[in-house]
Motif scaffolding. Structure first.
Motif, PDB file in Angstrom:
ATOM      1  N   LEU A 139      32.484  44.347  66.931  1.00 24.82           N
ATOM      2  CA  LEU A 139      31.398  43.635  66.242  1.00 24.82           C
ATOM      3  C   LEU A 139      31.718  43.524  64.755  1.00 24.82           C
ATOM      4  CD1 LEU A 139      28.108  44.985  67.866  1.00 24.82           C
ATOM      5  CD2 LEU A 139      29.476  42.991  68.465  1.00 24.82           C
ATOM      6  N   LYS A 140      31.233  42.432  64.167  1.00 22.57           N
ATOM      7  CA  LYS A 140      31.479  42.211  62.732  1.00 22.57           C
ATOM      8  C   LYS A 140      30.669  43.203  61.899  1.00 22.57           C
ATOM      9  CE  LYS A 140      32.323  37.245  62.844  1.00 22.57           C
ATOM     10  NZ  LYS A 140      31.599  36.732  64.012  1.00 22.57           N
ATOM     11  N   THR A 141      31.242  43.586  60.756  1.00 23.98           N
ATOM     12  CA  THR A 141      30.478  44.398  59.806  1.00 23.98           C
ATOM     13  C   THR A 141      30.336  43.617  58.493  1.00 23.98           C
ATOM     14  OG1 THR A 141      32.497  45.505  59.063  1.00 23.98           O
ATOM     15  CG2 THR A 141      31.208  46.628  60.748  1.00 23.98           C
ATOM     16  N   ILE A 142      29.321  43.979  57.740  1.00 23.24           N
ATOM     17  CA  ILE A 142      29.135  43.335  56.424  1.00 23.24           C
ATOM     18  C   ILE A 142      29.177  44.404  55.343  1.00 23.24           C
ATOM     19  CG2 ILE A 142      27.884  41.245  57.083  1.00 23.24           C
ATOM     20  CD1 ILE A 142      25.305  42.795  56.550  1.00 23.24           C
ATOM     21  N   LEU A 143      29.636  43.953  54.178  1.00 26.76           N
ATOM     22  CA  LEU A 143      29.738  44.859  53.038  1.00 26.76           C
ATOM     23  C   LEU A 143      28.357  45.078  52.424  1.00 26.76           C
ATOM     24  CD1 LEU A 143      31.574  46.317  50.938  1.00 26.76           C
ATOM     25  CD2 LEU A 143      31.657  44.137  49.715  1.00 26.76           C
ATOM     26  N   ASP A 144      28.043  46.334  52.131  1.00 26.08           N
ATOM     27  CA  ASP A 144      26.796  46.660  51.426  1.00 26.08           C
ATOM     28  C   ASP A 144      27.127  47.753  50.399  1.00 26.08           C
ATOM     29  OD1 ASP A 144      24.173  46.632  50.706  1.00 26.08           O
ATOM     30  OD2 ASP A 144      23.376  47.148  52.677  1.00 26.08           O
ATOM     31  N   HIS A 145      26.132  48.161  49.646  1.00 27.89           N
ATOM     32  CA  HIS A 145      26.350  49.233  48.672  1.00 27.89           C
ATOM     33  C   HIS A 145      25.189  50.217  48.755  1.00 27.89           C
ATOM     34  CE1 HIS A 145      28.979  46.072  47.107  1.00 27.89           C
ATOM     35  NE2 HIS A 145      29.700  47.074  46.624  1.00 27.89           N
ATOM     36  N   VAL A 146      25.495  51.490  48.606  1.00 30.08           N
ATOM     37  CA  VAL A 146      24.433  52.501  48.540  1.00 30.08           C
ATOM     38  C   VAL A 146      24.744  53.450  47.387  1.00 30.08           C
ATOM     39  CG1 VAL A 146      23.961  52.462  51.037  1.00 30.08           C
ATOM     40  CG2 VAL A 146      25.590  54.128  50.119  1.00 30.08           C
ATOM     41  N   GLU A 147      23.689  54.157  46.971  1.00 32.90           N
ATOM     42  CA  GLU A 147      23.878  55.230  46.000  1.00 32.90           C
ATOM     43  C   GLU A 147      24.020  56.523  46.796  1.00 32.90           C
ATOM     44  OE1 GLU A 147      23.917  55.013  42.686  1.00 32.90           O
ATOM     45  OE2 GLU A 147      23.348  52.898  42.469  1.00 32.90           O
ATOM     46  N   THR A 148      25.177  57.153  46.744  1.00 31.81           N
ATOM     47  CA  THR A 148      25.279  58.502  47.300  1.00 31.81           C
ATOM     48  C   THR A 148      24.601  59.433  46.287  1.00 31.81           C
ATOM     49  OG1 THR A 148      27.296  59.314  46.227  1.00 31.81           O
ATOM     50  CG2 THR A 148      27.587  57.842  48.137  1.00 31.81           C
ATOM     51  N   PRO A 149      24.440  60.702  46.575  1.00 32.03           N
ATOM     52  CA  PRO A 149      23.874  61.605  45.545  1.00 32.03           C
ATOM     53  C   PRO A 149      24.728  61.635  44.277  1.00 32.03           C
ATOM     54  CG  PRO A 149      23.722  62.622  47.705  1.00 32.03           C
ATOM     55  CD  PRO A 149      24.542  61.379  47.891  1.00 32.03           C
ATOM     56  N   LEU A 150      25.976  61.119  44.350  1.00 26.09           N
ATOM     57  CA  LEU A 150      26.875  61.218  43.193  1.00 26.09           C
ATOM     58  C   LEU A 150      27.197  59.894  42.525  1.00 26.09           C
ATOM     59  CD1 LEU A 150      29.319  63.850  44.707  1.00 26.09           C
ATOM     60  CD2 LEU A 150      27.397  64.223  43.181  1.00 26.09           C
ATOM     61  N   GLU A 151      27.281  58.797  43.313  1.00 27.47           N
ATOM     62  CA  GLU A 151      27.653  57.513  42.703  1.00 27.47           C
ATOM     63  C   GLU A 151      27.387  56.371  43.669  1.00 27.47           C
ATOM     64  OE1 GLU A 151      31.930  58.419  42.252  1.00 27.47           O
ATOM     65  OE2 GLU A 151      32.271  56.743  43.634  1.00 27.47           O
ATOM     66  N   ARG A 152      27.490  55.170  43.115  1.00 22.54           N
ATOM     67  CA  ARG A 152      27.329  53.971  43.936  1.00 22.54           C
ATOM     68  C   ARG A 152      28.643  53.712  44.671  1.00 22.54           C
ATOM     69  NH1 ARG A 152      24.406  49.187  44.316  1.00 22.54           N
ATOM     70  NH2 ARG A 152      25.663  47.273  44.340  1.00 22.54           N
ATOM     71  N   THR A 153      28.542  53.348  45.986  1.00 18.57           N
ATOM     72  CA  THR A 153      29.770  53.105  46.748  1.00 18.57           C
ATOM     73  C   THR A 153      29.578  51.964  47.741  1.00 18.57           C
ATOM     74  OG1 THR A 153      31.504  54.160  48.076  1.00 18.57           O
ATOM     75  CG2 THR A 153      29.260  54.750  48.636  1.00 18.57           C
ATOM     76  N   ALA A 154      30.701  51.345  48.105  1.00 21.79           N
ATOM     77  CA  ALA A 154      30.678  50.282  49.113  1.00 21.79           C
ATOM     78  C   ALA A 154      30.606  50.906  50.511  1.00 21.79           C
ATOM     79  CB  ALA A 154      31.943  49.440  48.989  1.00 21.79           C
TER      80      ALA A 154
END
Ligand code: PRP
Ligand code: URA
Length: 212
Positions: free
Chosen positions: A52-67
């Motif tokens: 299945l296709k995936t899409i890029l998103d971003h989240v804030e981990t407890p330490l930094e923003r990541t893809a």
């Protein structure tokens, strides 16, 4: 059996084969049959989702923003009634956000031809991938009928999960729906004179619901 069908992906993971050994066993009671059907469906979903296709998103981990990567939705699960219903819980355990459409089809007992009796799909079902589930692919008539309904609803991204497939059913889908990949736990030898899969596991609906 060697798989010479380009539209068939045999999922021969030992855990699936182990569970399939019990589901084939005629002495396995309804309670265990239902549990195994759901468990195998979950394990097969894991394999289906690989493509299945995936899409890029971003989240804030407890330490930094990541893809991050997320499954592109909306995903729709469509069980073929009745026996496909027995696979629904297992698929939803892995894809809890999936919508569920239903297609009711039964085989005419004398002709083995499919008779559709119910269809209820999400309105924008074609907006994302659709996973059709039915444990048995025998002549392929029921599955081909369900795929035709989904195509008429605009669906293009279609996959089928079954437990046991017969060569005749796989060939039928290759002819009618060549772009649809089938994921099966086993490719069995043949259909008998009553169009039952041999060695198979019997009547999946009856074994799932204790109606045999
Ligand atoms: C079974 C099975 C498939 C179909 C496969 O359903 O669950 O839907 O037969 O056969 P085919 O590939 O030759 O079409 P059935 O018609 O017995 O209905 P049920 O699930 O309501 O018992
Ligand atoms: N439907 C079943 O439930 N089992 C078969 O073997 C064939 C069709």
């Amino acid at each position: 059996m060697t798989n010479t069908h380009p539209n068939l992906r045999l999922v021969d993971h030992p855990l699936i084969q182990h569970k399939l050994s019990y589901i084939r066993d005629r002495t396995t009671p309804t309670r265990d049959f239902r549990r195994l059907l759901s468990e195998i469906a979950a394990l097969m979903t894991y394999e289906v989702c690989r493509e299945l296709k995936t899409i890029l998103d971003h989240v804030e981990t407890p330490l930094e923003r990541t893809a991050v990567q997320r499954l592109a939705g909306p995903i729709t699960l469509v069980p073929v009634l009745r026996a496909g219903l027995g696979m629904t819980r297992g698929v939803l355990d892995l894809l809890p956000d999936a919508r569920v459409g239903h297609i009711g089809i039964r085989r005419d007992e004398s002709t083995a031809l499919p008779i559709g009796y119910y269809t209820k799909l999400p309105q924008n079902v074609s907006a994302g991938p659709v996973i059709l589930v039915d444990p048995m692919l025998a002549t392929g008539g029921s599955c081909a009928h369900a795929l035709k309904l989904l195509r008429e609803a605009g669906c293009e991204d279609l996959r089928v999960i079954c437990l046991v497939a017969a060569p005749e059913g796989v060939q039928r889908l290759a002819k009618d729906h060549p772009n649809v990949r089938i994921y099966a736990a086993a490719l069995d030898r043949e259909l008998d004179e009553n169009k039952y899969i041999r060695p198979g596991l019997g009547d999946a609906g009856d074994r799932c619901y204790g109606t045999g």
